[in-house]
Design a protein around this motif. Structure first.
Motif, PDB file in Angstrom:
ATOM      1  N   LEU A 231       3.745  96.641  89.459  1.00  0.00           N
ATOM      2  CA  LEU A 231       2.606  96.514  88.546  1.00  0.00           C
ATOM      3  C   LEU A 231       1.444  97.404  88.981  1.00  0.00           C
ATOM      4  O   LEU A 231       0.792  98.055  88.148  1.00  0.00           O
ATOM      5  N   ALA A 232       1.191  97.450  90.276  1.00  0.00           N
ATOM      6  CA  ALA A 232       0.111  98.301  90.792  1.00  0.00           C
ATOM      7  C   ALA A 232       0.415  99.774  90.541  1.00  0.00           C
ATOM      8  O   ALA A 232      -0.476 100.547  90.166  1.00  0.00           O
ATOM      9  N   ASP A 233       1.673 100.173  90.728  1.00  0.00           N
ATOM     10  CA  ASP A 233       2.051 101.570  90.486  1.00  0.00           C
ATOM     11  C   ASP A 233       1.939 101.923  89.000  1.00  0.00           C
ATOM     12  O   ASP A 233       1.512 103.031  88.651  1.00  0.00           O
ATOM     13  N   ILE A 234       2.340 100.989  88.133  1.00  0.00           N
ATOM     14  CA  ILE A 234       2.205 101.224  86.691  1.00  0.00           C
ATOM     15  C   ILE A 234       0.738 101.444  86.326  1.00  0.00           C
ATOM     16  O   ILE A 234       0.392 102.386  85.609  1.00  0.00           O
ATOM     17  N   GLN A 235      -0.129 100.573  86.833  1.00  0.00           N
ATOM     18  CA  GLN A 235      -1.550 100.680  86.520  1.00  0.00           C
ATOM     19  C   GLN A 235      -2.113 102.014  87.012  1.00  0.00           C
ATOM     20  O   GLN A 235      -2.815 102.729  86.273  1.00  0.00           O
ATOM     21  N   GLU A 236      -1.802 102.359  88.237  1.00  0.00           N
ATOM     22  CA  GLU A 236      -2.356 103.582  88.823  1.00  0.00           C
ATOM     23  C   GLU A 236      -1.852 104.830  88.111  1.00  0.00           C
ATOM     24  O   GLU A 236      -2.651 105.696  87.721  1.00  0.00           O
ATOM     25  N   GLN A 237      -0.547 104.939  87.922  1.00  0.00           N
ATOM     26  CA  GLN A 237      -0.002 106.134  87.294  1.00  0.00           C
ATOM     27  C   GLN A 237      -0.362 106.207  85.808  1.00  0.00           C
ATOM     28  O   GLN A 237      -0.590 107.290  85.266  1.00  0.00           O
ATOM     29  N   GLY A 238      -0.433 105.047  85.171  1.00  0.00           N
ATOM     30  CA  GLY A 238      -0.820 105.026  83.759  1.00  0.00           C
ATOM     31  C   GLY A 238      -2.245 105.495  83.542  1.00  0.00           C
ATOM     32  O   GLY A 238      -2.530 106.259  82.608  1.00  0.00           O
ATOM     33  N   GLU A 239      -3.152 105.052  84.396  1.00  0.00           N
ATOM     34  CA  GLU A 239      -4.543 105.469  84.269  1.00  0.00           C
ATOM     35  C   GLU A 239      -4.699 106.970  84.500  1.00  0.00           C
ATOM     36  O   GLU A 239      -5.510 107.624  83.823  1.00  0.00           O
ATOM     37  N   VAL A 240      -3.931 107.529  85.405  1.00  0.00           N
ATOM     38  CA  VAL A 240      -3.968 108.977  85.635  1.00  0.00           C
ATOM     39  C   VAL A 240      -3.491 109.715  84.390  1.00  0.00           C
ATOM     40  O   VAL A 240      -4.110 110.689  83.934  1.00  0.00           O
ATOM     41  N   LEU A 241      -2.400 109.242  83.814  1.00  0.00           N
ATOM     42  CA  LEU A 241      -1.842 109.856  82.612  1.00  0.00           C
ATOM     43  C   LEU A 241      -2.838 109.814  81.454  1.00  0.00           C
ATOM     44  O   LEU A 241      -3.030 110.806  80.739  1.00  0.00           O
ATOM     45  N   LEU A 242      -3.490 108.694  81.278  1.00  0.00           N
ATOM     46  CA  LEU A 242      -4.472 108.548  80.205  1.00  0.00           C
ATOM     47  C   LEU A 242      -5.677 109.456  80.423  1.00  0.00           C
ATOM     48  O   LEU A 242      -6.158 110.107  79.491  1.00  0.00           O
ATOM     49  N   ALA A 243      -6.161 109.513  81.643  1.00  0.00           N
ATOM     50  CA  ALA A 243      -7.316 110.367  81.946  1.00  0.00           C
ATOM     51  C   ALA A 243      -6.989 111.835  81.692  1.00  0.00           C
ATOM     52  O   ALA A 243      -7.806 112.586  81.147  1.00  0.00           O
ATOM     53  N   GLN A 244      -5.797 112.250  82.058  1.00  0.00           N
ATOM     54  CA  GLN A 244      -5.390 113.634  81.839  1.00  0.00           C
ATOM     55  C   GLN A 244      -5.337 113.973  80.354  1.00  0.00           C
ATOM     56  O   GLN A 244      -5.543 115.129  79.966  1.00  0.00           O
ATOM     57  N   ALA A 245      -5.080 112.970  79.514  1.00  0.00           N
ATOM     58  CA  ALA A 245      -5.002 113.177  78.069  1.00  0.00           C
ATOM     59  C   ALA A 245      -6.356 113.003  77.381  1.00  0.00           C
ATOM     60  O   ALA A 245      -6.430 113.053  76.153  1.00  0.00           O
ATOM     61  N   GLY A 246      -7.414 112.775  78.165  1.00  0.00           N
ATOM     62  CA  GLY A 246      -8.750 112.668  77.587  1.00  0.00           C
ATOM     63  C   GLY A 246      -9.167 111.277  77.172  1.00  0.00           C
ATOM     64  O   GLY A 246     -10.168 111.104  76.474  1.00  0.00           O
ATOM     65  N   PHE A 247      -8.409 110.251  77.610  1.00  0.00           N
ATOM     66  CA  PHE A 247      -8.767 108.871  77.291  1.00  0.00           C
ATOM     67  C   PHE A 247      -9.627 108.299  78.411  1.00  0.00           C
ATOM     68  O   PHE A 247      -9.216 108.266  79.572  1.00  0.00           O
ATOM     69  N   GLN A 248     -10.824 107.847  78.040  1.00  0.00           N
ATOM     70  CA  GLN A 248     -11.726 107.245  79.012  1.00  0.00           C
ATOM     71  C   GLN A 248     -11.577 105.731  78.979  1.00  0.00           C
ATOM     72  O   GLN A 248     -11.601 105.109  77.908  1.00  0.00           O
ATOM     73  N   ARG A 249     -11.421 105.141  80.148  1.00  0.00           N
ATOM     74  CA  ARG A 249     -11.374 103.679  80.232  1.00  0.00           C
ATOM     75  C   ARG A 249     -12.801 103.153  80.123  1.00  0.00           C
ATOM     76  O   ARG A 249     -13.625 103.385  80.990  1.00  0.00           O
ATOM     77  N   TYR A 250     -13.080 102.431  79.042  1.00  0.00           N
ATOM     78  CA  TYR A 250     -14.440 101.915  78.876  1.00  0.00           C
ATOM     79  C   TYR A 250     -14.505 100.395  78.954  1.00  0.00           C
ATOM     80  O   TYR A 250     -15.596  99.811  78.982  1.00  0.00           O
ATOM     81  N   GLU A 251     -13.336  99.761  79.021  1.00  0.00           N
ATOM     82  CA  GLU A 251     -13.247  98.311  79.161  1.00  0.00           C
ATOM     83  C   GLU A 251     -11.991  98.040  79.956  1.00  0.00           C
ATOM     84  O   GLU A 251     -11.152  98.921  80.140  1.00  0.00           O
ATOM     85  N   VAL A 252     -11.834  96.836  80.475  1.00  0.00           N
ATOM     86  CA  VAL A 252     -10.729  96.518  81.366  1.00  0.00           C
ATOM     87  C   VAL A 252      -9.394  97.041  80.842  1.00  0.00           C
ATOM     88  O   VAL A 252      -8.595  97.611  81.582  1.00  0.00           O
ATOM     89  N   SER A 253      -9.122  96.861  79.553  1.00  0.00           N
ATOM     90  CA  SER A 253      -7.827  97.276  79.008  1.00  0.00           C
ATOM     91  C   SER A 253      -7.963  98.173  77.784  1.00  0.00           C
ATOM     92  O   SER A 253      -7.027  98.275  76.984  1.00  0.00           O
ATOM     93  N   ALA A 254      -9.104  98.846  77.621  1.00  0.00           N
ATOM     94  CA  ALA A 254      -9.339  99.694  76.454  1.00  0.00           C
ATOM     95  C   ALA A 254      -9.651 101.120  76.887  1.00  0.00           C
ATOM     96  O   ALA A 254     -10.495 101.347  77.760  1.00  0.00           O
ATOM     97  N   PHE A 255      -8.990 102.075  76.245  1.00  0.00           N
ATOM     98  CA  PHE A 255      -9.127 103.492  76.568  1.00  0.00           C
ATOM     99  C   PHE A 255      -9.352 104.256  75.266  1.00  0.00           C
ATOM    100  O   PHE A 255      -8.648 104.033  74.277  1.00  0.00           O
ATOM    101  N   ALA A 256     -10.316 105.165  75.264  1.00  0.00           N
ATOM    102  CA  ALA A 256     -10.661 105.854  74.018  1.00  0.00           C
ATOM    103  C   ALA A 256     -10.955 107.322  74.256  1.00  0.00           C
ATOM    104  O   ALA A 256     -11.459 107.705  75.320  1.00  0.00           O
ATOM    105  N   GLN A 257     -10.656 108.122  73.240  1.00  0.00           N
ATOM    106  CA  GLN A 257     -11.123 109.496  73.224  1.00  0.00           C
ATOM    107  C   GLN A 257     -12.644 109.473  73.009  1.00  0.00           C
ATOM    108  O   GLN A 257     -13.227 108.430  72.692  1.00  0.00           O
ATOM    109  N   ALA A 258     -13.292 110.616  73.185  1.00  0.00           N
ATOM    110  CA  ALA A 258     -14.756 110.685  73.081  1.00  0.00           C
ATOM    111  C   ALA A 258     -15.230 110.126  71.741  1.00  0.00           C
ATOM    112  O   ALA A 258     -14.701 110.481  70.681  1.00  0.00           O
ATOM    113  N   ASP A 259     -16.212 109.224  71.807  1.00  0.00           N
ATOM    114  CA  ASP A 259     -16.849 108.619  70.631  1.00  0.00           C
ATOM    115  C   ASP A 259     -15.882 107.800  69.778  1.00  0.00           C
ATOM    116  O   ASP A 259     -16.143 107.578  68.590  1.00  0.00           O
ATOM    117  N   GLN A 260     -14.791 107.326  70.358  1.00  0.00           N
ATOM    118  CA  GLN A 260     -13.814 106.563  69.585  1.00  0.00           C
ATOM    119  C   GLN A 260     -13.656 105.125  70.075  1.00  0.00           C
ATOM    120  O   GLN A 260     -12.694 104.447  69.710  1.00  0.00           O
TER     121      GLN A 260
END
Length: 420
Positions: A231-260
């Motif tokens: 579970l820890a590896d999923i969280q860590e690698q998933g967050e890296v993948l999302l950040a690389q795609a331009g998704f910002q984590r703005y809430e515990v489980s919510a990720f958004a592109q700019a202004d979305q």
């Protein structure tokens, strides 16, 4: 319990949103603890339920008497259940009724939850024409075996197709709900789900870990879930993948592109106000005896509506017999939040945001002095659970990791005497 009759000016109270609950699903998923019920062979009683929703809204507006014209709706969120079981024409009628009762912000955000197994191109076009401008599609995973394990009625291909057809229908703002930590799921499979979602060009992802909630099939018959290291590896690698795609984590489980970011959910987390209509819907509303609640005796009320659809519709039938919308007919619970409970209520929401909220929101949206929670804030900052930012109430990276510990510090038994 009756709320006082007051006159509130909108610019000095929190923004106002509306939540609408549609309680029916094709079938109940084994992990779901939301207020959802399998639709009967007779189908969804759409016309009667929309009548009940509008009567429910009438009851709330009459009970919490104020100048509603000065409180325009900033967002509407239609959740469930499966709101895409309601027809586009049903939403046209619902929105017309809401507009007749409340003003809308020019840039209002209207979100509809939809499941891939219950929508097609024509429906998406109809929802867009009705005025819905944001979709939240409950994909959960693209893996066929995992979908079966979760009791979902759609396939991975249908999930992919739903996002594509939504874009073709004119939706620019699309969220996908994805779960991780599924039974037998590997790190690679979890990241593959994210990669497929990112490739669809959606603007928002709700990515959260499967939890076993009481009163669900999964809680009674627990599946074998990945261990903590996976579970820890999923969280860590998933967050890296999302950040690389331009998704910002703005809430515990919510990720958004700019202004979305989802403006409706931001209003929840920033301790804004929202009316809730529909079976089992929750609401929260701020009332004051003055235009500025920082210098007045603010009252913050929470409401919960009758949970079972049949009881909710029966309440509407009873209201029809009198011709008077009664808040008592729909309310399962209506209570004022006590001052001693406000620290926990506020922080339960605000600290979920990665950037927290401005410190000024505490007084503006509770009517209490920041001194009320000063020693708790100091202790949590000493422990490294809150950032040392006087102008913001914000969890640190450590605090987000141990969020429950940070929030629990504001429970009444740990609170200081309230002061205004």
């Amino acid at each position: 319990m009756s709320a006082p009759l007051v006159n509130v000016r909108a610019q000095k109270v929190p923004p106002l949103s509306l939540y609408v609950h549609m309680p029916w699903c094709v079938r109940k998923c084994p992990y779901c603890d939301f207020n959802s019920h399998a639709v009967s062979a007779d189908g969804v009683p759409e016309a009667a339920y929309i009548d009940a929703l509008l009567n429910d809204l009438d009851a709330d507006l009459a009970h919490f008497s104020q100048d509603w014209s000065q409180r325009p709706l900033q967002s509407i969120f239609i959740g469930g259940g499966t709101p895409s079981l309601i027809s586009p024409n049903g939403y046209v009628r619902l929105f017309a009724g809401i507009r007749a009762r409340l003003s809308w912000a020019d840039d209002i955000e209207i979100t509809l939850e939809a499941n891939p197994g219950t929508v097609e191109q024509g429906l998406f076009e109809g929802y867009r024409a009705a005025g819905i401008n944001r979709l939240s599609i409950g994909v959960q995973t693209f893996q066929g075996e995992q979908l079966k394990a979760l009791g979902r009625i759609h396939s991975g291909d249908e999930a992919l197709r739903a996002a594509s057809t939504a874009r073709a229908a004119g939706f620019e703002r699309i969220n996908l709900d994805l779960m991780h930590g599924l039974p037998g799921q590997s790190v690679a499979a979890a990241c593959d789900d994210l990669a497929q979602a990112i490739a669809l060009g959606v603007t928002h992802l709700s990515w959260y870990q499967l939890t076993l909630e009481p009163n669900t099939v999964f809680y009674r018959q627990q599946p074998i879930l990945p261990d903590e290291d996976v579970l820890a590896d999923i969280q860590e690698q998933g967050e890296v993948l999302l950040a690389q795609a331009g998704f910002q984590r703005y809430e515990v489980s919510a990720f958004a592109q700019a202004d979305q970011a989802c403006r409706h959910n931001l209003n929840y987390w920033q301790f804004g106000d929202y009316l809730g209509i529909g079976a089992g819907a929750h609401g929260k509303l701020t009332l004051a005896n003055s235009a500025d609640i920082t210098t007045a005796s603010a009252e913050i009320w929470r409401s919960t509506k009758t949970r079972m659809p049949k009881d909710y519709l029966a309440a509407y039938s009873a209201a029809q017999s009198t011709g008077i919308p009664s808040v008592a007919a729909y309310q399962a619970k209506l209570e004022r939040i006590a001052s001693i409970d406000l620290p926990f209520e506020f922080m339960l929401n605000a600290l979920r945001l990665t950037n927290g909220v401005p410190s000024a929101y505490w007084s503006e949206r509770t009517g209490l002095s920041l001194n009320t929670i000063a020693s708790t804030l100091a202790e949590l900052r000493r422990q490294g659970l809150l950032e040392h930012t006087p102008d913001r109430l914000q969890a640190s990276a450590l605090g987000l990791r141990f969020l429950n510990r940070a929030i629990d510090a504001f429970l009444p038994e740990h609170s200081e005497p309230a002061s205004r």
